[in-house]
Write a protein that holds these residues in place. Sequence first.
Motif, short mmCIF file in Angstrom:
data_model
loop_
_atom_site.label_atom_id
_atom_site.label_comp_id
_atom_site.label_asym_id
_atom_site.label_seq_id
_atom_site.Cartn_x
_atom_site.Cartn_y
_atom_site.Cartn_z
N ALA A 13 0.82 -1.21 0.00
CA ALA A 13 0.00 0.00 0.00
C ALA A 13 0.85 1.26 0.00
O ALA A 13 0.49 2.25 -0.65
CB ALA A 13 -0.95 -0.01 1.20
N VAL A 14 1.98 1.25 0.71
CA VAL A 14 2.80 2.47 0.76
C VAL A 14 3.35 2.82 -0.63
O VAL A 14 3.45 3.99 -0.98
CB VAL A 14 3.93 2.36 1.82
CG1 VAL A 14 5.06 1.46 1.38
CG2 VAL A 14 4.48 3.74 2.16
N TRP A 15 3.65 1.83 -1.45
CA TRP A 15 4.16 2.10 -2.80
C TRP A 15 3.06 2.65 -3.71
O TRP A 15 3.34 3.34 -4.68
CB TRP A 15 4.76 0.84 -3.40
CG TRP A 15 5.95 0.36 -2.63
CD1 TRP A 15 5.95 -0.54 -1.61
CD2 TRP A 15 7.31 0.78 -2.79
NE1 TRP A 15 7.23 -0.71 -1.13
CE2 TRP A 15 8.09 0.07 -1.83
CE3 TRP A 15 7.96 1.66 -3.66
CZ2 TRP A 15 9.46 0.25 -1.72
CZ3 TRP A 15 9.34 1.81 -3.54
CH2 TRP A 15 10.06 1.12 -2.58
N ASN A 16 1.81 2.34 -3.38
CA ASN A 16 0.66 2.80 -4.17
C ASN A 16 0.00 4.05 -3.59
O ASN A 16 -0.95 4.57 -4.17
CB ASN A 16 -0.41 1.69 -4.23
CG ASN A 16 0.04 0.51 -5.06
OD1 ASN A 16 0.47 0.67 -6.20
ND2 ASN A 16 -0.07 -0.68 -4.50
N GLU A 17 0.48 4.55 -2.46
CA GLU A 17 -0.18 5.62 -1.71
C GLU A 17 -0.03 6.98 -2.41
O GLU A 17 1.09 7.47 -2.58
CB GLU A 17 0.39 5.71 -0.29
CG GLU A 17 -0.16 6.83 0.55
CD GLU A 17 -1.67 6.78 0.69
OE1 GLU A 17 -2.32 7.79 0.36
OE2 GLU A 17 -2.18 5.73 1.13
N PRO A 18 -1.15 7.64 -2.77
CA PRO A 18 -1.06 8.93 -3.44
C PRO A 18 -0.75 10.10 -2.49
O PRO A 18 -0.21 11.12 -2.94
CB PRO A 18 -2.44 9.11 -4.07
CG PRO A 18 -3.35 8.26 -3.25
CD PRO A 18 -2.51 7.12 -2.74
N ASP A 19 -1.05 9.98 -1.21
CA ASP A 19 -0.87 11.07 -0.27
C ASP A 19 0.55 11.08 0.29
O ASP A 19 0.96 10.13 0.97
CB ASP A 19 -1.89 10.93 0.87
CG ASP A 19 -1.80 12.08 1.84
OD1 ASP A 19 -1.02 11.95 2.82
OD2 ASP A 19 -2.48 13.10 1.63
N ALA A 20 1.30 12.12 0.02
CA ALA A 20 2.71 12.20 0.42
C ALA A 20 2.88 12.14 1.93
O ALA A 20 3.83 11.51 2.43
CB ALA A 20 3.35 13.47 -0.14
#
Length: 120
Positions: A13-20
């Motif tokens: 999920a962290v690799w796909n996460e849009p929110d910086a």
Amino acid sequence: MSINDGLVERYLAVWNEPDADRRRKEVAEIWAEDGLYANTGREFHGHEGILEAVTEAYDEFVAQGFAFRLHAHAENHNTARITWNMASRSGGDVAARGTQYLVFAEDGRIRTDHQFPEEI
């Protein structure tokens, strides 16, 4: 944290996460402070370095319409192997596959994370 506590899902999920801001928070919770992420081209050290790697991958792949998804995983004592696929979010063939070999610190966070691209 162990692979059984949802690490695989959080890791991908962290690799796909849009929110910086969320990426930054997750990197700090998933990797040890002095953690290492190494792909075939570079090494990234500590939370700031790992965040740089995650952000680069997001910008290059996820922001362009791809997503990283679980293919398989296994745990062996304080290590784990996660194999992932990258494909278009809209479906279609797998564009890339890789395996991560993780070694955990005593607190359960990732101490080392080595990526190995695979032929598909």
